[in-house]
Write a protein that holds these residues in place. Structure first.
Motif, PDB file in Angstrom:
ATOM      1  N   GLN A 110       0.923  -1.044   0.003  1.00 54.39           N
ATOM      2  CA  GLN A 110       0.055   0.001   0.000  1.00 54.39           C
ATOM      3  C   GLN A 110       0.775   1.009   0.070  1.00 54.39           C
ATOM      4  OE1 GLN A 110      -2.835  -1.871  -1.109  1.00 54.39           O
ATOM      5  NE2 GLN A 110      -3.547   0.218  -0.433  1.00 54.39           N
ATOM      6  N   LYS A 113       2.293   1.596  -3.405  1.00 56.65           N
ATOM      7  CA  LYS A 113       1.314   2.182  -4.436  1.00 56.65           C
ATOM      8  C   LYS A 113       1.211   3.517  -4.360  1.00 56.65           C
ATOM      9  CE  LYS A 113      -1.044  -2.315  -4.432  1.00 56.65           C
ATOM     10  NZ  LYS A 113      -2.413  -2.987  -3.994  1.00 56.65           N
ATOM     11  N   GLU A 117       1.742   6.573  -7.169  1.00 57.03           N
ATOM     12  CA  GLU A 117       0.763   7.415  -7.441  1.00 57.03           C
ATOM     13  C   GLU A 117       1.346   9.032  -7.184  1.00 57.03           C
ATOM     14  OE1 GLU A 117      -3.611   8.909  -5.834  1.00 57.03           O
ATOM     15  OE2 GLU A 117      -2.788   7.171  -5.093  1.00 57.03           O
ATOM     16  N   TYR A 160      -0.428  -5.626  -7.778  1.00 56.76           N
ATOM     17  CA  TYR A 160      -0.032  -4.284  -8.123  1.00 56.76           C
ATOM     18  C   TYR A 160      -0.883  -3.820  -9.397  1.00 56.76           C
ATOM     19  CZ  TYR A 160       3.729  -3.167  -4.678  1.00 56.76           C
ATOM     20  OH  TYR A 160       4.262  -3.017  -3.539  1.00 56.76           O
ATOM     21  N   SER A 163      -2.238  -0.348 -10.403  1.00 52.64           N
ATOM     22  CA  SER A 163      -1.668   0.774  -9.302  1.00 52.64           C
ATOM     23  C   SER A 163      -0.829   1.769 -10.369  1.00 52.64           C
ATOM     24  CB  SER A 163      -0.633   0.135  -8.507  1.00 52.64           C
ATOM     25  OG  SER A 163       0.559  -0.461  -9.266  1.00 52.64           O
TER      26      SER A 163
END
Length: 241
Positions: A110, A113, A117, A160, A163
């Motif tokens: 997490q 990811k 982003e 993933y 992502s």
């Protein structure tokens, strides 16, 4: 594309055998001069690992890595011991082109990811270094290859999807430093199951035939380390074969 590799410990170039820190070979080579030589030979990228960081979970060679990145006309991707976004940003802002995330990609997806982003897919590469277990499954090793993960490689990659992940680096630890050839079957399955992800192969290259075998798969990149240090062939040979 050929990615010549540089593994750093205690400020110098080293290689491990199958990821074993007790099976270490030291090379009398200046990291900056090695990188400049790779650039002169025509390499567009190189791959640098902070092995002290990978082993201890805390970056240790950042200053040297940034010196290399800013002293040679070559793009650099690097990893080892990265646990915080600030460490990633220090490397990217200091001259590194892509940061390689290893253990954390498995243990805290997490967070990674979120980094993808925040920073964009071009800034991050996942390094999944795998061992084949007794049940035949490939499972990533974590903490500098010292501990196995319960997750399979396929579990990690599937998690993933969506992502924004663009690039992965997969090493078959059992072949690393052995110079017996890359794991072609493993790489073919990755390309088949995850065709939208760029694959960089790593581990096992010892001859130009091994390079040709990997090139036939048309991966995004091929990492070569020990064979170049020990003069099995030249970087120019690997690029042009």
């Amino acid at each position: 594309m050929i990615f010549p590799a540089m593994d750093l410990m205690d400020g110098g170039c080293v290689r491990l055998l199958k990821g074993d820190f007790s099976a270490r070979t030291n090379y009398a080579a200046d990291p900056v001069e090695v990188a400049q030589g790779y650039a002169a030979a025509g390499a567009e990228w190189m791959h640098i690992v902070d092995l002290d960081g990978a082993k201890n979970g805390a970056t240790a060679q950042t200053e040297l890595i940034l010196k290399v990145a800013n002293s040679a006309k070559i793009k650099v991707q690097t990893g080892g011991g990265i646990r915080e976004l600030s460490q990633v940003q220090t490397l990217l802002n200091g001259g590194v082109d892509r940061v390689v995330i290893g253990s954390l990609a498995v243990t805290n997806p997490q967070m990674v990811k979120h980094w993808l982003e925040t920073l964009g897919p071009d800034a991050i590469c996942l390094a999944l270094d795998v061992n084949q277990s007794e049940d035949g499954e490939f499972r990533p090793a974590i903490k500098g290859w010292t501990e196995p993960s319960k997750k399979t490689l396929w579990d990690v990659l599937s998690d993933y999807l969506g992502s924004g992940l663009k690039t992965i680096l997969v090493t078959d630890i059992g072949r690393d430093g052995m110079q017996t050839g890359g794991n072609l079957d493993l790489y073919k399955r990755i390309q088949s199951d995850f065709p939208t992800i760029d694959l960089i192969t790593s581990g096992g290259v010892g001859t130009l035939d091994h390079v040709r075998d990997l090139k036939a798969l048309n991966p995004h990149g091929i990492i070569i380390g020990k064979a170049l240090y020990e003069g099995a062939f030249t970087l120019d040979d690997a690029i042009t074969c």
